[in-house]
Design a protein around this motif. Sequence first.
Motif, PDB file in Angstrom:
ATOM      1  N   GLU A   4      14.595  26.315 107.831  1.00 55.43           N
ATOM      2  CA  GLU A   4      13.829  26.958 108.890  1.00 55.43           C
ATOM      3  C   GLU A   4      12.877  27.964 108.253  1.00 55.43           C
ATOM      4  O   GLU A   4      13.280  28.788 107.442  1.00 55.43           O
ATOM      5  CB  GLU A   4      14.761  27.678 109.867  1.00 55.43           C
ATOM      6  CG  GLU A   4      14.023  28.294 111.027  1.00 55.43           C
ATOM      7  CD  GLU A   4      14.969  28.904 112.059  1.00 55.43           C
ATOM      8  OE1 GLU A   4      14.496  29.234 113.137  1.00 55.43           O
ATOM      9  OE2 GLU A   4      16.165  29.045 111.767  1.00 55.43           O
ATOM     10  N   VAL A   5      11.608  27.862 108.640  1.00 61.30           N
ATOM     11  CA  VAL A   5      10.587  28.759 108.099  1.00 61.30           C
ATOM     12  C   VAL A   5       9.885  29.444 109.260  1.00 61.30           C
ATOM     13  O   VAL A   5       9.435  28.786 110.188  1.00 61.30           O
ATOM     14  CB  VAL A   5       9.545  27.975 107.260  1.00 61.30           C
ATOM     15  CG1 VAL A   5       8.448  28.898 106.773  1.00 61.30           C
ATOM     16  CG2 VAL A   5      10.219  27.257 106.118  1.00 61.30           C
ATOM     17  N   LYS A   6       9.842  30.755 109.190  1.00 65.64           N
ATOM     18  CA  LYS A   6       9.138  31.523 110.213  1.00 65.64           C
ATOM     19  C   LYS A   6       8.123  32.423 109.519  1.00 65.64           C
ATOM     20  O   LYS A   6       8.406  32.987 108.472  1.00 65.64           O
ATOM     21  CB  LYS A   6      10.109  32.380 111.021  1.00 65.64           C
ATOM     22  CG  LYS A   6      11.074  31.566 111.855  1.00 65.64           C
ATOM     23  CD  LYS A   6      11.953  32.459 112.684  1.00 65.64           C
ATOM     24  CE  LYS A   6      12.894  31.603 113.528  1.00 65.64           C
ATOM     25  NZ  LYS A   6      13.718  32.417 114.416  1.00 65.64           N
ATOM     26  N   ALA A   7       6.952  32.521 110.100  1.00 67.03           N
ATOM     27  CA  ALA A   7       5.911  33.358 109.514  1.00 67.03           C
ATOM     28  C   ALA A   7       5.023  33.900 110.625  1.00 67.03           C
ATOM     29  O   ALA A   7       4.838  33.253 111.653  1.00 67.03           O
ATOM     30  CB  ALA A   7       5.075  32.554 108.528  1.00 67.03           C
ATOM     31  N   LEU A   8       4.513  35.071 110.397  1.00 64.02           N
ATOM     32  CA  LEU A   8       3.521  35.625 111.314  1.00 64.02           C
ATOM     33  C   LEU A   8       2.165  35.078 110.889  1.00 64.02           C
ATOM     34  O   LEU A   8       1.729  35.288 109.769  1.00 64.02           O
ATOM     35  CB  LEU A   8       3.515  37.156 111.252  1.00 64.02           C
ATOM     36  CG  LEU A   8       4.802  37.836 111.703  1.00 64.02           C
ATOM     37  CD1 LEU A   8       4.729  39.338 111.436  1.00 64.02           C
ATOM     38  CD2 LEU A   8       5.032  37.587 113.184  1.00 64.02           C
ATOM     39  N   GLY A   9       1.541  34.335 111.770  1.00 65.08           N
ATOM     40  CA  GLY A   9       0.261  33.730 111.405  1.00 65.08           C
ATOM     41  C   GLY A   9       0.457  32.472 110.584  1.00 65.08           C
ATOM     42  O   GLY A   9       1.455  31.777 110.700  1.00 65.08           O
ATOM     43  N   SER A  10      -0.491  32.205 109.702  1.00 65.08           N
ATOM     44  CA  SER A  10      -0.425  30.983 108.893  1.00 65.08           C
ATOM     45  C   SER A  10       0.391  31.215 107.629  1.00 65.08           C
ATOM     46  O   SER A  10       0.613  32.344 107.206  1.00 65.08           O
ATOM     47  CB  SER A  10      -1.834  30.523 108.532  1.00 65.08           C
ATOM     48  OG  SER A  10      -2.499  31.556 107.827  1.00 65.08           O
ATOM     49  N   TYR A  11       0.832  30.099 107.022  1.00 63.91           N
ATOM     50  CA  TYR A  11       1.592  30.186 105.786  1.00 63.91           C
ATOM     51  C   TYR A  11       0.641  30.468 104.624  1.00 63.91           C
ATOM     52  O   TYR A  11      -0.492  29.992 104.612  1.00 63.91           O
ATOM     53  CB  TYR A  11       2.327  28.872 105.511  1.00 63.91           C
ATOM     54  CG  TYR A  11       3.317  28.476 106.579  1.00 63.91           C
ATOM     55  CD1 TYR A  11       4.288  29.364 107.012  1.00 63.91           C
ATOM     56  CD2 TYR A  11       3.285  27.218 107.141  1.00 63.91           C
ATOM     57  CE1 TYR A  11       5.207  28.998 107.980  1.00 63.91           C
ATOM     58  CE2 TYR A  11       4.207  26.850 108.118  1.00 63.91           C
ATOM     59  CZ  TYR A  11       5.158  27.747 108.529  1.00 63.91           C
ATOM     60  OH  TYR A  11       6.059  27.390 109.489  1.00 63.91           O
TER      61      TYR A  11
END
Length: 50
Positions: A4-11
């Motif tokens: 699971e990957v979560k990020a604010l905005g783009s990677y």
Amino acid sequence: VLMEVKALGSYPLWFVDLLNTYGVRKGSFSKYAQTYQRHLFKKEEVLHVI
């Protein structure tokens, strides 16, 4: 393998390159649906027991 990957905005580009290098692709997974399916299969197995 599930990641699971979560990020604010783009990677970040370095992360996207890393995912592409290892052929990691986006997919969806529902913990609720998985649990519900397991519950249904358990019920179905019990109904078929003689």
